[in-house]
Structure formats: structure tokens, C-alpha cells
Enzyme design. Structure first.
Site, PDB file in Angstrom:
ATOM      1  N   LYS A  33       0.822  -1.222   0.000  1.00 51.12           N
ATOM      2  CA  LYS A  33       0.000   0.000   0.000  1.00 51.12           C
ATOM      3  C   LYS A  33       0.851   1.265   0.000  1.00 51.12           C
ATOM      4  CE  LYS A  33      -0.604  -0.314   4.961  1.00 51.12           C
ATOM      5  NZ  LYS A  33      -0.110   0.902   5.599  1.00 51.12           N
ATOM      6  N   THR A  34       1.977   1.224   0.707  1.00 54.50           N
ATOM      7  CA  THR A  34       2.817   2.420   0.717  1.00 54.50           C
ATOM      8  C   THR A  34       3.352   2.680  -0.688  1.00 54.50           C
ATOM      9  OG1 THR A  34       3.443   1.807   2.946  1.00 54.50           O
ATOM     10  CG2 THR A  34       4.683   3.577   1.938  1.00 54.50           C
ATOM     11  N   GLU A 221      -3.511   3.933   6.941  1.00 56.79           N
ATOM     12  CA  GLU A 221      -4.031   3.285   8.153  1.00 56.79           C
ATOM     13  C   GLU A 221      -5.426   3.802   8.496  1.00 56.79           C
ATOM     14  OE1 GLU A 221      -2.399   0.842   9.260  1.00 56.79           O
ATOM     15  OE2 GLU A 221      -0.229   1.221   9.191  1.00 56.79           O
TER      16      GLU A 221
END
Length: 744
Positions: A33-34, A221
Site C-alpha cells: 500500500k505504501t 491506516e
DNA sequence: CGTAAAACTTTTTTT
DNA sequence: AAGTTTTACG
């Protein structure tokens, strides 16, 4: 198409290319995801011509923010520098520093940490005649914090309480607490978010300016956002609706702190035209590890169904070992890490030990010390919460914001000025009566009834602070701090004590000085002004995890919560026992949702592992001075049997020679100073060197202060005290063993 | 007013 | 078991 996007899989690419309108990315653990977020930022800038200045990326920890910042800089080049990458809390502070006067606060407000909050609540309870033995401050604070997470005012909270007396009283305390914060010109952590929302809601022009500024918003997050944070984000995004959130409901582990899972589950309801993309391919772990994680999390009922898969090899089985007690468990884990290191399969920083509660760290720490393995404990007592650091910071806070009664009261008699509780009480009463701050009462102490002989002492203190205040105009933060240390004799007193503990404290203070210096350097490098408020603000928002550095070779010991977002080739999950993990509290409460949160925590733990996962448990364990007998954690039993290598069920109890306690004791004494820093065996011997390899007149280098000339060396009992005139920072006195000066 | 000893509580997780 | 807070005494 540009090659950097070709390294993404189809789903990831889709997420990167979908730039306009609301987007929800459901990203499983280790699904990159990053990478998606950073590529998305690069794409916005390079392909869509978006001004980097108009992009906001929000994370939860500074560490995550720094990492993203680095990766953005790498992939988006120099332009990436103008992208605003920051945490919720820092973002809000930056906004509030500019505009909070619109809400009637002073722009140089201070930020209260948990300790400060507790002191404040205690004082309020005393005033309201609430017995803090019956109603715990912690409970009240938790209730207040919850109200703030939900953006409830004291009035609303009281209305909601209905006939619930407990809740009603909490609401009243909440009201007083807010009033006290305002009097002290202070905000707590929750306020940072709430007050920003309040600002946006009350001042349309301010909101609008930030809506125009942040046209593209990304939130990492997302499953851990609370209602206030959601409100903050949605207000910002409501104009352009270019909001991209990334989260995983299976990794929601902060509901106890107000995280609202509804934010992720109901995203499509709030933003009806939202696009939803699922990232289910895992790039981090072996198949066995992933299957184990899937097996555990499948027991949760309340979740969005999904299954992670990977192309990675099957890998080793999950190791599980049970031991007689916690000592043997720790010995095995540390021994196993030592083995990997010896065999050359792993560096220390490839290994992490994860546990449920901070208290469990001690045993692992002891064993690491004995085995001479470098380690770092994340969490526990924050560096900035230590007594000596807080004392000095309160001096700085007092100079910065004399309305902060807490800070003033704390340092009034530190070091001892012969001003006792009675005098403080009298002054406080007078301040309350006249409706002025504590410090202002000190300034007019002669009017305080029956102040008696304390008057001269109080006057001395006020004069001292006033002189610091005027010096603060011309001094840098580090100069001011050193002035305070000099004039109060704080360090001199500690040096005179000459115990292991006092030395550790002195070292902590030295570290604080270097923090001010490096703050000034950073500001200078970024062409920003180094201010006292700025420094205090920065350290108020530092979390322990922020200091973990992958480039240093140490084993990391931390709670499962702290491990969120990290990955390690070799992970040890310790204390896998019913009663420890899941905690007895949630077993006892019988609340299914609490157990599910623990299970998600277990899922997070398992999925931190890349290559090998080892789980351990103890049959017998000391908890708070009592021996507990626990069964193996139900979570272990939820892992499909064929994935687990059991070894011997219970490890053979070795007949033990009682360990020699003597070396350990001195080690553990010293550990206080190394708690936040990594313990490095070679640095460890702080015995006096037989002789120094430099003398008066030699040029030496200090790790922080740079190059200087040795002016004086005084032989002390256990160490040499060296005086050095540094080119950059002037004359410093330091202990040779701590300073580690190098002759050049 | 300050120190030392005794009594008492605590922990689940944290920005 | 360890830390904090209260109490007793000089």
C-alpha cells in the site's frame, strides 16, 4: 507508459491511476500500500500536472511519515518536497498554531502529555471533592478522551448520560478539565484534532483556504481513524472530494482508543460514488505464514471477507515452543536469535520480538544483556517522560508560556528552593481567588496572605524566570537550555551524587541538549526559524517508534501494537497464552468484539513476519508479583495444524545453576540510560579508562558537537572530566567515558 | 520544610 | 515486582 508504473500489479495500477473522486483501497497486510500511495503521488505530479503543494498525505506515526517522505522524494524528485506529508497530530498543530486565536486560545499553546493530564484531573477531583480512590483518574480521562474522539462537548456528554450518575459526573469533570486547559493555554492530544475540527466548523474562511490548498488528500491506516479524525478529513475533502483512503479492517487494533471501524465499512455510504479497490496479493510473507494468518483471522465474524494470497515460496513451518516459565521462554528466544546471527542467516535487525504488554520486555532485555546482543526496546517510558527531562522541559515551557500552571508548579521547588507544599497551596488559593495564573500570583507574592518567610524565596524564583525570559529573546533553544542547566545547577547536583543512576540522568540530559542542537540544525537546513515553541511542539508529538532505525543493527523488542506497519524477516511472538494474549480482561468480559480485536492484533503480529515465525508460551508466569498458570493461547490453536512445527511439546527443564546476580544488577541499573537508545555491548563498559588517548591541547571530535580543542582534564573518582572548546558550540564539560571523544 | 520508611496500587494496547 | 503516594519523624 512510464516504466515506474509497470512494476505495479493490475490492482495497484488501477489505484494509482484513479486520481479524481473518492477512492477506498482495501489493502491487506503486505500488499504494497505504501508503494501505491507513493506512486500515486508521483503520478499526480508527473502525469496529471498537479501542483505538489496541493497534495496532503496523512499517516499515524512520524516514522511512517518520514518513510513516506523519503520514498516520495525518491520517486517524485525535487518536486516531491512540497507535498505535505505528516501525521494527523502534526498537521493539526500546524494549522492551530496559525489560527487557534480564532477560538480564543493563544497561538503559543502548550501540549499536555498523559502525565500532565493526570495531574490536572487529580487537581480537579480535589476541587470537586471526588475521591480519587473510588473514581480513578485514568477512568475519567478515558471517558473524556472517548467523548472527544466522538466530538462530544461536555454539555452533550452530560445530556447523553441521562440518569447514569457516573457518566454525568465524568461530564462535569470534563467541563472543568476543559476550563483548566484553557486557563493554562494548553491542549491535550485529543484537543489537537477536535479543536481543528471546531476551527473548521466555526471559521468558514479558514476551512475554505485549506480546502483549496489540499485538493488531493491521502490517508494511510484508515481503519484506525476515529470520528474526529474522519470529520477532519471529510471537511477538508468536501470541496474537491479527491480523497483516497487506505486501510484494512482486519488490522484495526485501536478501537479501544476510539478508532471507528464504521469509517472504513461505511465509506461508500458517505461517498456514494467512491471507487473500491482491493489489494489481496501479499509480497511480504511466505505461504505458510500467510495461511496461518488467514486461518486465525477467519475466526472473526465481524469482517469484510477477503483472502490474501502470495506467489512467494511455502517457506518454513510456523515454530511453536512451550516453556516452563517466562525465563526459559526468553532464554530460548534470545538464544535462537544468537544462533541465527552466529550461523550468519540473520542480522540482529532482521529479528523482532513482539509481545502483548510492555511489562514482558524485561525478561528479554535481561537475556539480551547476558548474551551480549544489541537490542532496542520500543515503548514503555518515553524519553521525554523521564523526570530529569521533564524538569528541564518545564523550565523551557515556563519561559515559553507562563500561563502553564503545571509547568511552573513543577519547577518552583526544583532544585530545592525551600518552597514547600504549604506555600504552594497558599499561592494557588490566592491565584484562584483573584482569578489569575499561578505564575502571576508568584509575581505579586507579597500580596498573598501569610506568605511569611517564603516571600524572599519566591521572589528569587520570579527574578530568575524573568531573567530567563529576557534572555530567551536573544538565545537559541540550546543556549537557553544550557543556561538553565548552568544557573540551576541541575547537572552539577547530579554529578555530585555520583551514582550509576545520576550518571544515566546526566547522560539523558546531554541527549536532550543534542536534541535541541539537531533541532536547530534541521530548521536551519530547511530554512525555517528555530523557535522555543517549535522545539517543544516537535518533541510533544514524538512517539517511541519514531526512533527505530533500520540501519542500525539491533534486535527490536516491542508490543504488537507498536509493530503495526513494520516487517521483519524473523519474528518471535512471545507470551502466546490465554490470559496474556488474548488478555484476561477480554476473556473475562465475555465481549466477543473485544476478543475479535485481540485476534486482529494476532493477525497483525503474524503478518509482520517475512521468512520465519516463531511463537512461544510459558506454562507458568509471574504477573505483578503473582504466579499465573496459563493454557496455550487459543490463537495458536486456530492455526491449521499442518502448518505448525511443534518441536517438543514442553521444552525440557534444564537443571539450572542459579544465575549469578551480581553482574546483572549493575547492568540493570545502567539500563535506565540506554532504555531509549539501543544497547550496544561495546559501549557498555563505563569504567574509567586507564588513560586517555588525548591530552590538554589536543584536537578531538565529538559525535554531536563536532571538532574542538581539549582545554582541561580533571581526574575524578571513576572517570575523567574533560573540558573541550568546540568550534561550533563553545566550551563543554563532559565525562570521558560518555563523551567518546576521538583524537584527530 | 525535607527525608526516609511504609503502604498501597498497578497494566492491555498509544498518537 | 516495581513504582508511586502517603505517613512519620527530625
Amino acid at each position: 507508459m512510464n516504466t515506474i508504473y509497470d512494476t505495479l500489479n493490475d490492482r495497484q495500477k488501477e489505484a494509482v491511476l484513479h486520481t479524481d473522486g473518492p477512492l477506498l483501497i482495501l489493502a491487506g497486510a503486505g500488499s504494497g500500500k505504501t508503494r501505491v500511495l507513493t506512486h500515486r503521488i508521483a503520478y499526480l505530479i508527473a502525469e496529471k500536472g498537479v501542483n505538489p503543494w496541493n497534495i496532503l498525505a496523512i499517516t499515524f506515526t512520524n516514522k511512517a511519515a518520514h518513510e513516506m517522505r523519503e520514498r516520495v522524494d525518491k520517486i517524485a524528485g525535487s518536486e516531491g518536497g512540497s507535498v505535505w506529508v505528516s501525521t494527523f497530530h502534526s498537521t493539526c498543530v500546524r494549522i492551530l498554531r496559525r489560527h487557534i486565536d480564532r477560538l480564543g486560545y493563544d497561538n503559543n499553546f502548550t501540549i499536555y502529555d498523559a502525565d500532565d493530564q493526570k495531574i490536572l484531573i487529580k487537581e480537579i477531583c480535589r476541587k470537586m471533592n471526588i475521591d480519587t480512590k473510588k473514581v480513578k483518574e485514568r477512568a475519567l480521562l478515558a471517558q473524556i478522551s472517548h467523548a472527544k474522539d466522538e466530538l462530544l462537548t461536555p454539555d452533550e456528554m452530560e445530556m447523553n448520560a441521562g440518569a447514569d450518575f457516573n457518566q454525568k459526573r465524568a461530564a462535569q469533570v470534563y467541563r472543568e478539565y476543559q476550563a483548566a486547559l484553557r486557563r493554562n493555554n494548553a491542549l491535550d492530544f485529543d484537543d489537537l484534532i477536535c479543536k481543528t475540527v471546531e476551527l473548521f466548523q466555526n471559521c468558514g474562511d479558514v476551512l475554505q483556504s485549506y480546502q483549496e490548498r489540499f485538493r488531493y488528500i491521502m490517508v494511510d491506516e484508515y481503519q484506525d481513524t476515529n470520528t474526529a479524525q474522519f470529520k477532519f478529513v471529510s471537511l477538508l475533502a468536501s470541496r474537491y472530494e479527491n480523497l483516497c483512503v487506505v486501510g484494512d479492517d482486519d488490522q484495526s487494533i485501536y478501537r479501544f482508543r476510539g478508532a471507528n471501524i464504521g469509517n472504513i465499512l461505511g465509506f461508500e455510504r458517505v461517498f456514494p460514488d467512491a471507487k473500491v479497490i482491493r489489494l489481496e496479493q501479499n509480497y511480504r510473507s511466505t505461504q505458510n505464514i500467510l495461511n496461518a494468518a488467514n486461518g486465525v483471522i477467519a475466526n472473526n465474524i465481524e469482517r469484510k471477507e477477503k483472502t490474501l494470497w502470495t506467489e512467494n515460496p511455502e517457506g518454513e513451518k510456523i515454530h511453536f515452543r512451550q516453556f516452563m516459565n517466562g525465563y526459559e521462554e526468553a532464554e530460548f528466544v534470545v538464544g535462537d536469535i544468537a544462533r541465527r546471527h552466529r550461523e550468519g542467516t540473520a542480522e540482529y535487525h532482521n529479528c523482532a520480538v513482539l509481545y502483548r504488554t510492555n511489562a514482558q520486555s524485561r525478561l528479554f532485555e535481561e537475556k539480551c544483556l547476558l548474551a551480549n546482543i544489541p537490542y532496542k526496546i520500543v515503548g514503555g517510558v518515553n524519553f521525554y517522560a523521564r523526570k530529569e527531562i521533564k524538569d528541564l522541559l518545564c523550565y523551557l515551557k515556563t519561559v515559553d508560556n507562563a500561563a502553564d500552571d503545571l509547568a511552573v508548579r513543577r519547577i518552583l521547588n526544583v532544585p530545592k528552593r525551600g518552597i514547600g507544599a504549604t506555600t504552594v497551596g497558599r499561592i494557588q488559593d490566592y491565584a484562584d481567588m483573584m482569578n489569575i495564573s499561578f505564575y502571576d500570583a508568584l509575581r505579586v507574592a507579597e500580596e498573598v496572605p501569610s506568605i511569611g518567610r517564603s516571600l524572599s524565596k519566591v521572589d528569587g524564583f520570579v527574578t530568575f524566570i524573568q531573567s530567563l525570559k529576557s534572555k530567551a529573546q536573544a538565545y537559541s533553544v540550546s543556549e537557553l537550555l544550557e543556561e538553565i542547566i548552568d544557573l540551576t545547577g541541575y547537572v552539577d547536583e547530579l554529578k555530585a551524587e555520583d551514582t550509576e543512576e545520576s550518571r544515566a540522568r546526566v547522560e539523558n540530559i546531554d541527549e536532550l541538549i543534542s536534541k535541541t542542537v539537531s533541532y536547530e540544525e534541521t530548521m536551519k537546513a530547511e530554512n525555517r526559524e528555530a523557535t522555543l515553541s517549535g522545539f517543544l511542539e516537535e518533541i510533544a508529538l514524538i512517539a517511541d517508534i519514531d526512533s527505530v532505525d533500520e540501519n542500525q543493527d539491533y534486535v527490536v523488542l516491542m508490543t504488537l501494537h507498536s509493530a503495526k506497519g513494520l516487517e521483519f524477516p524473523y519474528v518471535y511472538l512471545a507470551g502466546m497464552e490465554d490470559g496474556m494474549f488474548p488478555s484476561s480482561m477480554c476473556i473475562f468480559s465475555g465481549d466477543q468484539s473485544e476478543l475479535e480485536e485481540e485476534r486482529r492484533l494476532c493477525y497483525v503480529g503474524i503478518t509482520r513476519a517475512m521468512k520465519e515465525l516463531t511463537m512461544t508460551s510459558a506454562q507458568q508466569r509471574m504477573v505483578r508479583g503473582e504466579t499465573q498458570y496459563n493454557r496455550v493461547s487459543r490463537f495458536v490453536r486456530e492455526i491449521p495444524r499442518e502448518l505448525v512445527d511443534l518441536g517438543h511439546t514442553v521444552q525440557e527443564h534444564k537443571p539450572k545453576i542459579p544465575e549469578t546476580k551480581s553482574p546483572l544488577n549493575s547492568y540493570l541499573q545502567m539500563k535506565k540510560s540506554f532504555h531509549t537508545k539501543a544497547f550496544q555491548p561495546q559501549n557498555f563498559k563505563v569504567t574509567k579508562a586507564d588513560s586517555l588517548d588525548y591530552g590538554v591541547g589536543d584536537t578531538v571530535r565529538h559525535i554531536k558537537f563536532g571538532v574542538g580543542i581539549v582545554k582541561d582534564i580533571v581526574e575524578g573518582g571513576r572517570d575523567y572530566e574533560v573540558t573541550v572548546d568546540f568550534d561550533k558550540v563553545g566550551v563543554k564539560k563532559m565525562f570521558a567515558a560518555f563523551a567518546k571523544l576521538k583524537k584527530i
